[in-house]
Design a protein around this motif. Structure first.
Motif, mmCIF file in Angstrom:
data_model
loop_
_atom_site.group_PDB
_atom_site.id
_atom_site.type_symbol
_atom_site.label_atom_id
_atom_site.label_comp_id
_atom_site.label_asym_id
_atom_site.label_seq_id
_atom_site.Cartn_x
_atom_site.Cartn_y
_atom_site.Cartn_z
ATOM 1 N N GLY A 44 4.555 -6.778 3.935
ATOM 2 C CA GLY A 44 3.489 -7.510 3.245
ATOM 3 C C GLY A 44 2.298 -6.623 2.933
ATOM 4 O O GLY A 44 1.759 -6.650 1.817
ATOM 5 N N ILE A 45 1.876 -5.822 3.907
ATOM 6 C CA ILE A 45 0.714 -4.952 3.710
ATOM 7 C C ILE A 45 1.037 -3.865 2.684
ATOM 8 O O ILE A 45 0.248 -3.597 1.765
ATOM 9 C CB ILE A 45 0.273 -4.311 5.046
ATOM 10 N N PHE A 46 2.213 -3.247 2.822
ATOM 11 C CA PHE A 46 2.558 -2.150 1.918
ATOM 12 C C PHE A 46 2.720 -2.667 0.477
ATOM 13 O O PHE A 46 2.245 -2.037 -0.473
ATOM 14 C CB PHE A 46 3.837 -1.459 2.401
ATOM 15 N N GLN A 47 3.356 -3.822 0.329
ATOM 16 C CA GLN A 47 3.490 -4.415 -1.011
ATOM 17 C C GLN A 47 2.107 -4.671 -1.626
ATOM 18 O O GLN A 47 1.887 -4.432 -2.824
ATOM 19 C CB GLN A 47 4.277 -5.724 -0.927
ATOM 20 N N HIS A 48 1.192 -5.159 -0.803
ATOM 21 C CA HIS A 48 -0.183 -5.419 -1.250
ATOM 22 C C HIS A 48 -0.848 -4.120 -1.739
ATOM 23 O O HIS A 48 -1.481 -4.103 -2.805
ATOM 24 C CB HIS A 48 -0.956 -6.031 -0.077
ATOM 25 N N LEU A 49 -0.684 -3.037 -0.992
ATOM 26 C CA LEU A 49 -1.277 -1.753 -1.392
ATOM 27 C C LEU A 49 -0.618 -1.225 -2.668
ATOM 28 O O LEU A 49 -1.294 -0.668 -3.544
ATOM 29 C CB LEU A 49 -1.123 -0.712 -0.272
ATOM 30 N N VAL A 50 0.698 -1.410 -2.770
ATOM 31 C CA VAL A 50 1.429 -0.974 -3.968
ATOM 32 C C VAL A 50 0.936 -1.758 -5.186
ATOM 33 O O VAL A 50 0.688 -1.181 -6.258
ATOM 34 C CB VAL A 50 2.955 -1.156 -3.750
ATOM 35 N N ASP A 51 0.754 -3.063 -5.026
ATOM 36 C CA ASP A 51 0.256 -3.901 -6.123
ATOM 37 C C ASP A 51 -1.138 -3.455 -6.542
ATOM 38 O O ASP A 51 -1.430 -3.298 -7.737
ATOM 39 C CB ASP A 51 0.209 -5.379 -5.700
#
Ligand code: 4NP
Length: 157
Positions: free
Chosen positions: A22-29
């Motif tokens: 969840g956190i990594f996807q958020h940073l990628v977005d």
């Protein structure tokens, strides 16, 4: 366009690896890289397959403005073909992954926190046992930032 695929792995796929996903996807977005970096998570065990993330993980992600709707699944041999990085939350997950790794696989199998700077540990402690989801969030956030910087530098993104 090149796609980099990243899989986060813990034991149950309900506490730590969904938090990392969840956190990594958020940073990628936020970085505008959603088309170039694909993110998923899985468990080494089948214990919680099909379940939503632990309430503690869902709550802490929500408190930090991160939506997460994933369901637990177990890692399969095919994941080692599909993902460029298969990242373990702790040493026990890492040794389980090394045992499953098919001969000749090109996948990077490492501890997730090996890519983090300035963290006091290389293992993500399991909040399933002590409920310390906020502390784990801070550690995983630092790890995710370090990992994204590493992938961007390595892949020129
Ligand atoms: P996770 O935490 O590996 O971070 O998802 C755990 C979840 C469930 C169990 C252990 C750890 N369990 O024993 O069911």
């Amino acid at each position: 366009m090149m796609t980099v695929r990243v899989l986060f792995v813990c034991l149950g796929n309900i506490c730590r690896s969904p938090m990392a996903e969840g956190i990594f996807q958020h940073l990628v977005d936020e970085a505008g890289l959603s088309d170039q970096i694909e993110v998923d998570s899985a468990g080494t065990s089948s214990w919680h397959v099909g379940e939503r993330a632990h309430r503690g993980t869902r709550n802490v992600l929500h408190q930090h403005g991160i939506a997460y709707e994933g369901r637990a699944r177990q890692i399969t041999p095919h994941d080692f073909d599909r993902f460029d990085y298969v990242l373990a939350m702790d040493d026990s997950n890492l040794s389980d992954l090394r045992r499953m790794l098919p001969d000749g696989s090109q996948t990077v199998v490492r501890r997730f926190l090996d890519f983090a700077d300035g963290v006091p540990t290389r293992e993500v402690p399991d909040p399933y046992y002590d409920g310390r989801f906020e502390e784990v969030y801070k550690l995983v956030r630092q790890g995710a930032e370090g990992l994204l910087a590493h992938i961007r530098a390595e892949k020129g993104l």
